[in-house]
Design a protein around this motif. Structure first.
Motif, PDB file in Angstrom:
ATOM      1  N   ARG A   1      46.178  38.171  53.022  1.00 21.60           N
ATOM      2  CA  ARG A   1      45.868  39.584  52.765  1.00 21.60           C
ATOM      3  C   ARG A   1      47.173  40.315  52.436  1.00 21.60           C
ATOM      4  O   ARG A   1      48.156  40.249  53.195  1.00 21.60           O
TER       5      ARG A   1
ATOM      6  N   THR B   1      38.760  32.728  45.294  1.00 21.22           N
ATOM      7  CA  THR B   1      38.208  34.068  45.081  1.00 21.22           C
ATOM      8  C   THR B   1      39.191  35.106  45.614  1.00 21.22           C
ATOM      9  O   THR B   1      40.033  34.825  46.463  1.00 21.22           O
TER      10      THR B   1
ATOM     11  N   THR C   1      39.337  39.400  46.773  1.00 18.58           N
ATOM     12  CA  THR C   1      38.630  40.652  47.040  1.00 18.58           C
ATOM     13  C   THR C   1      39.647  41.783  47.091  1.00 18.58           C
ATOM     14  O   THR C   1      40.653  41.704  47.795  1.00 18.58           O
TER      15      THR C   1
ATOM     16  N   GLU D   1      40.245  45.769  47.955  1.00 18.32           N
ATOM     17  CA  GLU D   1      39.664  46.872  48.703  1.00 18.32           C
ATOM     18  C   GLU D   1      40.639  48.055  48.702  1.00 18.32           C
ATOM     19  O   GLU D   1      41.833  47.880  48.925  1.00 18.32           O
TER      20      GLU D   1
ATOM     21  N   THR E   1      35.139  48.037  46.651  1.00 27.15           N
ATOM     22  CA  THR E   1      35.357  46.601  46.834  1.00 27.15           C
ATOM     23  C   THR E   1      35.051  45.890  45.531  1.00 27.15           C
ATOM     24  O   THR E   1      33.966  46.046  44.961  1.00 27.15           O
TER      25      THR E   1
ATOM     26  N   GLU F   1      35.274  42.057  43.461  1.00 25.04           N
ATOM     27  CA  GLU F   1      35.409  40.615  43.616  1.00 25.04           C
ATOM     28  C   GLU F   1      35.899  39.998  42.316  1.00 25.04           C
ATOM     29  O   GLU F   1      35.569  40.476  41.219  1.00 25.04           O
TER      30      GLU F   1
ATOM     31  N   ASP G   1      44.479  43.444  49.052  1.00 26.08           N
ATOM     32  CA  ASP G   1      43.895  42.390  48.227  1.00 26.08           C
ATOM     33  C   ASP G   1      43.915  41.080  49.009  1.00 26.08           C
ATOM     34  O   ASP G   1      44.979  40.670  49.501  1.00 26.08           O
ATOM     35  N   THR G   2      42.753  40.451  49.105  1.00 23.18           N
ATOM     36  CA  THR G   2      42.626  39.216  49.886  1.00 23.18           C
ATOM     37  C   THR G   2      42.404  38.037  48.957  1.00 23.18           C
ATOM     38  O   THR G   2      41.392  37.979  48.238  1.00 23.18           O
TER      39      THR G   2
END
Length: 471
Positions: free
Chosen positions: A34, A69, A71, A73, A79, A81, A62-63
């Motif tokens: 993260r 993938t 994600t 936020e 959010t 993807e 950002d994860t």
């Protein structure tokens, strides 16, 4: 990381210094985890990286997950993807909002900081969530404030509306478009900050105190004037050095180099700040060009110098006239004078100038001294025990102690503001020429012998009396 993709629907290009895929010791890709966006930067027009915005809390988190993938936020993003893929050699393929782009990434500070190139415009900085980026000394970013340490330079910027106050800093955005600077005769000794004037085309800095100047980042500079500065070398970049612009100062005493540090400006030369002073030296045959420099060898043995009425305002350089015995510099515009190195002086005439102070403590051989018609409020002559002739009339002297000057013969202190005068030197009978008129606040003068003084020293005001103890 991909916020600008989201906001403007374009892909980011991200660069790294590495030529190989960055992987941790356990083969986990360093991008996994993260990341919080804590800062955005931009490149100023001279290529310097500067802070655009700092975020607390993060602009986005950002994860990046091991399954490829990602994600995103954020308060303004919601959010989102997408996918990511390490394709080798530091390259990453990102897919988001229907766009796919192969880019590069740079990791620093033990892979706790990720530096994203924003299409060559600047960088977007991420840190691993909750990492303290202040612990990282591998990134050095300039704020949008430009450091300007010289108060005279900054005061000029304030006067032009490009700065608000004297605090050693000016906002880059307010100076980036400045194309002309006329900062002549402002007493500037340091032009640090000039490198951020990246639109600068004309720089006129005559008559200051610059000993160094770096214009290597001022790539648009076409006109440069540096007359009357104690500088012999200007630092330039290689392109400038190969083709010095036509409009740059071409004085024979000035060099342009990518390495000014290796040059010794003062070697064998004396800096002469005042062009009128140097013109006199040239006319006397001691110099061959008015360029602010004179060969020290040519002046070090001069024992007499008459500069009377030559429009001189600055005697910088006089310190190297080490054998000077007589200096006549009356009827000029001199405001300050350092004679501490001229220890052989026996005759000095600085009358009719603009001196407000004068230190003669090193000039112990002085015999004749003319300092009339200046703005002196004090004068210490306690070290000048050989003094024979003193004219200090038409100043602003408040008190004067001549008790150590036992050789005095001629004395004129008229037209001052004296309220205290000590002439009790044990040898008053030697003073045969005497005037202290027009000192309306002077009521008592300390002397050796009241009877002698009354009989011989008549050139005084009616309210002034003599006493062997005025206290």
């Amino acid at each position: 990381m991909l916020k600008r993709i989201l906001l403007v629907s374009i892909a980011l290009t991200i660069y790294t210094c590495s030529n190989e895929s960055v992987e941790s010791t356990n083969n986990q890709d360093p991008i996994i985890g993260r990341w919080g966006n804590f800062m955005d930067t931009y490149f100023a027009c001279n290529g310097v990286e500067m802070i655009l915005e700092e975020y607390s809390p993060y602009y986005s988190i950002d994860t990046f997950k091991p399954d490829g993938t990602v994600t995103l936020e954020g308060t303004f993003l919601g959010t989102i993807e997408g996918t990511w893929e390490n394709v080798g050699n530091g390259n990453y393929k990102f897919s988001l909002l229907g766009f796919t782009e192969t880019s590069n990434v740079q990791f620093v500070c033990d892979k706790n900081i990720m530096k994203i190139d924003d299409d060559g415009w600047g960088y977007i900085y991420y840190e691993r969530e909750n990492y303290d980026n202040s612990l990282c000394d591998e990134i050095t970013i300039n704020s949008n404030l430009v450091y300007v340490p010289d108060d005279n330079f900054e005061q000029y910027l304030v006067s032009k509306g490009w700065d608000n106050k004297l605090d050693d800093y000016v906002d880059f955005e307010r100076i980036r478009g400045v194309y002309r600077l006329n900062i002549e005769n402002l007493g500037i000794s340091d032009l640090t900050g000039i490198e951020q004037f990246c639109s600068l085309e004309e720089l006129y800095v005559d008559g200051n105190n610059l000993t160094s100047l770096d214009v290597s980042q001022n790539t648009l500079l076409s006109d440069l004037s540096l007359d009357n500065n104690p500088i012999c070398c200007v630092k330039v970049n290689e392109t400038q050095a190969a083709n010095i612009p036509y409009g740059w100062d071409k004085s024979s005493s000035l060099s342009y180099s990518v390495d000014c540090e290796s040059l010794d400006c003062s070697s064998g030369k004396t800096y002469i700040a005042d062009s009128y002073f140097e013109t006199v030296l040239k006319n006397m045959g001691y110099d061959d060009e008015v360029d602010n420099w004179v060969a020290t060898e040519n002046i070090k043995t001069i024992d007499s110098l008459n500069l009377s009425g030559k429009y001189i305002s600055d005697l910088t350089g006089i310190q190297d006239f080490t054998q000077l015995g007589a200096l006549i510099v009356n009827n000029n515009f001199i405001k300050s004078l350092d004679l501490s190195k001229n220890t052989n002086l026996y005759r000095l005439d600085v009358s009719n100038n603009q001196l407000s102070s004068l230190d003669l403590s090193e000039n112990t051989r002085l015999y004749w001294l003319y300092v009339s018609k200046n703005q002196l409020s004090s004068l210490d002559l306690s070290k000048n025990t050989s003094l024979f002739w003193l004219n200090a009339s038409s100043n602003q002297l408040i008190s004067l102690d001549l008790s150590k000057n036992t050789n005095l013969f001629w004395l004129n202190l008229s037209s001052n503001q004296l309220n205290s005068l000590n002439l009790k030197n044990g040898n008053n009978s030697r003073i045969t020429s005497f005037s202290i008129k027009y000192n309306i606040n002077l009521t008592c003068v300390n002397v050796d012998d009241v009877t002698y003084s009354i009989a011989n020293w008549t050139n005084k005001d009616s309210q002034t009396s003599f006493s062997e103890n005025c206290n």
